[in-house]
Motif scaffolding. Structure first.
Motif, mmCIF file in Angstrom:
data_model
loop_
_atom_site.group_PDB
_atom_site.id
_atom_site.type_symbol
_atom_site.label_atom_id
_atom_site.label_comp_id
_atom_site.label_asym_id
_atom_site.label_seq_id
_atom_site.Cartn_x
_atom_site.Cartn_y
_atom_site.Cartn_z
ATOM 1 N N LYS A 1 0.828 -1.204 0.000
ATOM 2 C CA LYS A 1 0.000 0.000 0.000
ATOM 3 C C LYS A 1 0.869 1.264 0.000
ATOM 4 N N ASP B 1 -3.732 5.999 5.940
ATOM 5 C CA ASP B 1 -4.528 7.085 5.328
ATOM 6 C C ASP B 1 -4.590 8.378 6.109
ATOM 7 N N ASN C 1 -16.027 -5.172 2.509
ATOM 8 C CA ASN C 1 -16.409 -4.819 1.140
ATOM 9 C C ASN C 1 -17.541 -3.789 1.135
ATOM 10 N N ASP C 2 -17.397 -2.783 0.287
ATOM 11 C CA ASP C 2 -18.414 -1.729 0.184
ATOM 12 C C ASP C 2 -19.678 -2.297 -0.481
ATOM 13 N N ASP D 1 -10.406 -2.925 2.055
ATOM 14 C CA ASP D 1 -10.460 -1.874 3.081
ATOM 15 C C ASP D 1 -10.217 -0.506 2.428
ATOM 16 N N ASP D 2 -11.211 -0.061 1.659
ATOM 17 C CA ASP D 2 -10.999 1.094 0.779
ATOM 18 C C ASP D 2 -11.262 2.435 1.465
ATOM 19 N N HIS E 1 -8.882 6.210 -2.296
ATOM 20 C CA HIS E 1 -8.771 5.770 -3.698
ATOM 21 C C HIS E 1 -9.701 4.597 -3.991
ATOM 22 N N GLU E 2 -10.927 4.700 -3.476
ATOM 23 C CA GLU E 2 -11.791 3.527 -3.573
ATOM 24 C C GLU E 2 -12.191 3.184 -5.004
ATOM 25 N N GLU F 1 -9.511 1.015 -6.630
ATOM 26 C CA GLU F 1 -9.171 -0.159 -5.808
ATOM 27 C C GLU F 1 -10.349 -1.126 -5.715
ATOM 28 N N HIS F 2 -11.528 -0.574 -5.521
ATOM 29 C CA HIS F 2 -12.696 -1.445 -5.373
ATOM 30 C C HIS F 2 -12.998 -2.162 -6.693
ATOM 31 N N GLY G 1 -12.751 7.727 -0.342
ATOM 32 C CA GLY G 1 -12.935 6.376 0.150
ATOM 33 C C GLY G 1 -14.092 6.354 1.129
#
Lengths: 420, 407
Positions: free
Chosen positions: A93, A133, B53-54, B281-282, B285-286, B289-290, B336
Motif C-alpha cells: 500500500k 490514510d 467490502n463496500d 479496506d478502501d 482511492h476507492e 481499488e474497489h 474512500g
C-alpha cells in the motif's frame, strides 16, 4: 538449573542458545544476565537506499535478515521485529520502499526506548501516514482509519473506546500528511480541525501530541502493551496478576520499554514451567536462528529462500493485515509446516561438511550430543532422541556429509525446533 | 507427567488424533472411507472478502437519491450499474456474476448483519467466523462445530480444508482442518537424499510426529501430525490439474479456487472449504481499488464455476461469499469510505434459487451514519446447514434462525 534458565532467556531474547553461549554467561545471576542483554550497545545499521519500489522489496528483506543474523544486539532486533508486527505497515500500500526502510530504522531506534515517544513518532512516520490514510485525513471530512487502529491495535485494545472516541480522535489528527515529492511528514494547519474534541470524556483542543499523551495515559494502555509483550516473549496465556504488577512498573517508569522488559525477564513467572516452550517460533525467528548457527554458510541473496519465507507466512514488510501476523498455532498450519520442513532440506544442501563444525567421532551418542550443544537443542525429548539415534545407528558414519545433513535436517524439523 | 490422549486432543487444539496414531500411516483405510464419503455429499465453499467490502457499491441502489447525495465521487452511475431490477444493479466489474444472476444461479441477500455491529475488522471477522456475536473468546468456528457434530480428525483428516490463509471458521474440539496452498510442496521433499538414506530420513521424520510426547511439545507435534496425515490423504487421491477454464493471471485467489476445484473433483471426502480474498479496506482511492478487487472476484469465481461444471461436480457445490462489514454510507475526503455495518451476501450454485432476498436498508434512517441490518447472518448459515449440509442448525448456532428460501 540456572543454565536452563539462561538458555530459556537467550532463546526468548535472541535467536540462538548454544551451549557455548550459555556457558559464557553461567557465572552470572539472572538479573545480571538480563542487564547485560538490555544494556548492550544499540545499533543503527543503515539500509540500502535508492531502492526500486517495484522490485527491491526482497533486497530490503535480505538486508534485515542479514542484520538479524549478524547483529551484536539480538534483543534490539527482536524488539524491532516485535514493533514491526505491532506498528505495522505494508509495502504494497505504501508503494515506496525507501519509506518502508525509514520506518524500520525508526522502530529500531525506539525499540528499547520510551513507548510514548514511539507512539508519537510512528504516528507521523511517512510510511504509516500513507498506510493508514492519515495523509488524507482532512478537516472537512475526516478519515477514521488511523484513529481506529491507533486505539484498537496500537495502544488500548478493542472494547476500550467508543465509536465517538474514534471520530473525535480522527478529528484531532487532521492535518498531518506527507509532502509531495520528498514524502516527509508535514503538518498542514489549514487542514487541522482546531475546534474542541471530547476524547475519553475529556474535552480539550486536542492535537496529535495531546491525543497520544492522553491515550497512553489511559490505564488500559499499559495493560494492553504489557500483555502483548508478555505474549510475544513469555507465554500466550498470561496471569492477570503478573500483568497487573508489570503494567504498574511500566507506568511508574514513565512508559520505558526497557524497564518493562527488565521486570518481565527477572520475574518468576517468566521461568515457570508453563512458559517453557510455550511460544511458536515465527518463520523469521526460525530461519534467522538457523542461519545464525552457520554464519559462514553461503545463503545470501537467495531468492528461493525468501520465497519460502513468504510461503511460511511471514515476509517482512508484507503483513497480512494491519494487525500484523497472527502467530502462535497459526504459524503451524499444515501447508506452512511443510514449507518449514522443506526449507530445512534446502538449507542443509547449502552446507558443506566443514560448515557443520562437528567433531569427528565414531560414537553415536557423542556425535548427537555435540550437535545438540552446537545447535542449541540440548533438551531433546526422549522420543525424538530415540528416533534420531535410531537413524544414526542405521547409517554409515563414514559418509559424513550425508549423515550430518540427515542429522541436522531431522533436528531442525523436530517438534522441539518449532517452539522455544 | 503423563500425557493423556485427551491432553493431546485439547492442548493441540485438535481432534481425537490418538485414534489415528496407533497404526502406520498407510492409506488403505482412507481410500475406503473417502470412496464412501465422496460423490454423494454436498459441498460448501465459503469465501470471505477481507477488509470490509463496500456493499452499496457492490449491489448499487441506482434509483435512490440519497445514494448519490452521499457518494458524490464514488457513486456508480445508473447507466453503468448492471441492472438486476428497477432499483438495484451490480457494480460494472461484476459482469460474470450478472450472468450467473440471469441464469438463476446467484442469490443476493441484501442487508445482512447482526445486532450491535462491531466496526473492528478483526472482531467482526471473528463474529462472522464463530457466529457468536455476543461471546468474546469463542474457541470454535461455526463450521468447526458442524465438523464436531459430524466427524472427527481420526475418521477424516481432511473433512474441512482451508486453501490460503487461515481463519477461525474451522476451529473445533475434535477436528483440525489443514491449510493447503500448493500441492507440489504439500509433502516432505528431500531433494538430494538417495537410496537407503532417503528412506531412513523419511521414516524418522514420520516417527517424530507419530505420537504425543511430552507436555511442552503437544502443540507442534499435533500440528505436524495433522500436516502429515492430511498430506498423505490428499496426495494419495488427488488428480492432476487439467482444467479447461482459464483462471485470472497473477491472482493467488484464483489459484486457490482452482486448487479447491481440483480437490473437489478428486473425490476427497471434504465437505467444507474456506478461502479469502483480501484488499477491500478502501479508506482511500476507492474507485479504482474497489473495481480491481471486484474484478478479481468476478473473474476468479466465474472461472471456478465453469471449472466445476466441466469437471462434472458443480451440482454438489454451493458457494457463500460474505465480508465482515460494509462501509459508511457517506464517503470521506480521501475518496474512500470508512468502516460500516450491514452488506450483501452472495450464494451461488446450480442448486441455488437465484434472485434477490432480504431488503436493502434505508439510506436515510441510519444508525450513526451506518445501515441498519435487515437479515441476521445466522439466517444465511442456518439455511445452508439445514438445507444444504443437512445438519441441525440449532445445534451448530445455539439457537433457531429463520431460514431463507434460496435453497
Amino acid at each position: 538449573m540456572s543454565t536452563a534458565k539462561i538458555a530459556h532467556l537467550l532463546r526468548r531474547t535472541g535467536f540462538t542458545a548454544t551451549k557455548a553461549q550459555v556457558d559464557a554467561l553461567s557465572s552470572l545471576s539472572i538479573p545480571q544476565v538480563v542487564d547485560k542483554l538490555l544494556n548492550a550497545a544499540l545499533t543503527a545499521p543503515k539500509p540500502p537506499d535508492g531502492l526500486d519500489e517495484k522490485t527491491d522489496i526482497k533486497k530490503l528483506v535480505q538486508w534485515w535478515i542479514d542484520i538479524m543474523v549478524r547483529t551484536s544486539n539480538p534483543l534490539q532486533e527482536k524488539m524491532t521485529l516485535f514493533w514491526h508486527g505491532h506498528f505495522t505497515s505494508n509495502y504494497r500500500k505504501v508503494r515506496n520502499i525507501d519509506l518502508i526502510a525509514q520506518q524500520n530504522v525508526l522502530l529500531r531506534k525506539h525499540a528499547l526506548g520510551n513507548f510514548r515517544d514511539l507512539a508519537y513518532n510512528i504516528s507521523i512516520d511517512p510510511a504509516m501516514l500513507i498506510y493508514l490514510d492519515n495523509n488524507t485525513n482532512l478537516k472537512k471530512s475526516p478519515n477514521e482509519n488511523y484513529a481506529r487502529e491507533l486505539m484498537e491495535l496500537f495502544t488500548l485494545g478493542i472494547g476500550t473506546y467508543t465509536e465517538t472516541d474514534v471520530r473525535e480522535v480522527a478529528r484531532a489528527l487532521t492535518g498531518w500528511t506527507t509532502s509531495k515529492g520528498d514524502r516527509k511528514a508535514i503538518f498542514q494547519k489549514n487542514q487541522h480541525d482546531e475546534s474542541n474534541k471530547t476524547i475519553f470524556k475529556k474535552t480539550d483542543n486536542f492535537d496529535l501530541k495531546k491525543t497520544i499523551d492522553w491515550i497512553v495515559e489511559q490505564p488500559t494502555c499499559a495493560t494492553f502493551i504489557t500483555t502483548k509483550l508478555w505474549q510475544a516473549f513469555a507465554s500466550p496465556t498470561p496471569d492477570p496478576a503478573v500483568i497487573k504488577s508489570l503494567a504498574k512498573t511500566f507506568v511508574d517508569s514513565g512508559y520505558e520499554i526497557k524497564a518493562l522488559l527488565r521486570a518481565m525477564f527477572t520475574s518468576d513467572a517468566f521461568y515457570a514451567s508453563t512458559t517453557y516452550r510455550s511460544l511458536v517460533l515465527s518463520p523469521v525467528e526460525y530461519i534467522v536462528g538457523m542461519y545464525s548457527l552457520f554464519p559462514n554458510a553461503k545463503y545470501a541473496d537467495d531468492k528461493q529462500a525468501l520465497n519460502l519465507l513468504t510461503q511460511m507466512g511471514q515476509q517482512p514488510f508484507d503483513p497480512p493485515s494491519v494487525a500484523g501476523w497472527p502467530g502462535g498455532a497459526a504459524w503451524l498450519s499444515a501447508s506452512a509446516l511443510f514449507i518449514r520442513y522443506n526449507f530445512v532440506d534446502w538449507f542443509t544442501l547449502q552446507l558443506t561438511e566443514s560448515d557443520f563444525a562437528l567433531n569427528p567421532t565414531s560414537s553415536i551418542p557423542a556425535l548427537l550430543n555435540d550437535a545438540l550443544n552446537k545447535y542449541g537443542l540440548m533438551d531433546l525429548s526422549p522420543h525424538t532422541r530415540v528416533v534420531i539415534e535410531s537413524y544414526l545407528n542405521k547409517s554409515n558414519l563414514a559418509s559424513k556429509e550425508t549423515i550430518y545433513r540427515g542429522l541436522l535436517h531431522l533436528l531442525l524439523v523436530s517438534p522441539e525446533a518449532q517452539v522455544h | 507427567m503423563n500425557i493423556t490422549r485427551r491432553d493431546f486432543v485439547v492442548k493441540g487444539g485438535m481432534g481425537l488424533l490418538a485414534l489415528g496414531l496407533a497404526g502406520p500411516l498407510g492409506l488403505l483405510d482412507w481410500d475406503q472411507h473417502i470412496a464412501s464419503a465422496a460423490a454423494q455429499d454436498n459441498i460448501l465453499v465459503v469465501i470471505q472478502l477481507s477488509g470490509g467490502n463496500d456493499g452499496l457499491n457492490t449491489v448499487v441502489p441506482y434509483s435512490t437519491g440519497a445514494y448519490y447525495d452521499n457518494r458524490p465521487t464514488l457513486a456508480i452511475a445508473q447507466k453503468d450499474a448492471l441492472h438486476l431490477d428497477n432499483n438495484l444493479g451490480l457494480h460494472p466489474s461484476l459482469p460474470n456474476l450478472k450472468k450467473l444472476y440471469d441464469s438463476g444461479n446467484l442469490a443476493i441477500i441484501n442487508g445482512v448483519g447482526y445486532p450491535n455491529p462491531n466496526r473492528s475488522h478483526f472482531r467482526s471477522m471473528e463474529i462472522w467466523q464463530t457466529a457468536a456475536p455476543d461471546k468474546l473468546d469463542e474457541q470454535t468456528g461455526w463450521l468447526g462445530r458442524y465438523l464436531d457434530l459430524t466427524t472427527n480428525a481420526a475418521k477424516n483428516p481432511v473433512a474441512a480444508v482451508t486453501v490460503g490463509p487461515g481463519s477461525k471458521i474451522f476451529l473445533a474440539k475434535n477436528n483440525d482442518a489443514p491449510g493447503v496452498t500448493h500441492l507440489d510442496t504439500f509433502k516432505l521433499i528431500l531433494r538430494k537424499a538417495k537410496g537407503a538414506d532417503r528412506l531412513r530420513r523419511q521414516d524418522a521424520f514420520f516417527k517424530l510426529y507419530d505420537k504425543p510426547t511430552e507436555p511442552t511439545l503437544i502443540l507442534p507435534t499435533a500440528k505436524g501430525h495433522t500436516a502429515i496425515q492430511s498430506s498423505n490423504t490428499i496426495q494419495s487421491v488427488v488428480k492432476s490439474a487439467t482444467a479447461g477454464t482459464s483462471y485470472p493471471e497473477n491472482s493467488a485467489f484464483g489459484d486457490n479456487l482452482e486448487l479447491i476445484a481440483q480437490l473437489v473433483s478428486s473425490g476427497l471426502g471434504t465437505r467444507t472449504y474456506f478461502s479469502m480474498l483480501d484488499g477491500f479496506d478502501d479508506h482511500s482511492h476507492e474507485k479504482d481499488e474497489h473495481a480491481r478487487g471486484l474484478k478479481e472476484l468476478d473473474s476468479a469465481l466465474s472461472a471456478f464455476y465453469n471449472d466445476l461444471v466441466q469437471r462434472n461436480v458443480a451440482n454438489r457445490v454451493t458457494i457463500l461469499v460474505y465480508s465482515e462489514f460494509g462501509r459508511r454510507v457517506k464517503e470521506n475526503a480521501s475518496n474512500g469510505t470508512d468502516h460500516g455495518t450491514a452488506g450483501p451476501v452472495f450464494v451461488i450454485g446450480p442448486q441455488v434459487q437465484g434472485g434477490l432476498y432480504g431488503q436493502l436498508p434505508s439510506l436515510t434512517q441510519l444508525d450513526s451514519g451506518d445501515l441498519k441490518y435487515q437479515v441476521d447472518f445466522r439466517s444465511v448459515y442456518s439455511t445452508l446447514l439445514d438445507k444444504w449440509l443437512k445438519a441441525p442448525s440449532k445445534d451448530v448456532l445455539g439457537g433457531s434462525f429463520e431460514n431463507l428460501k434460496f435453497l
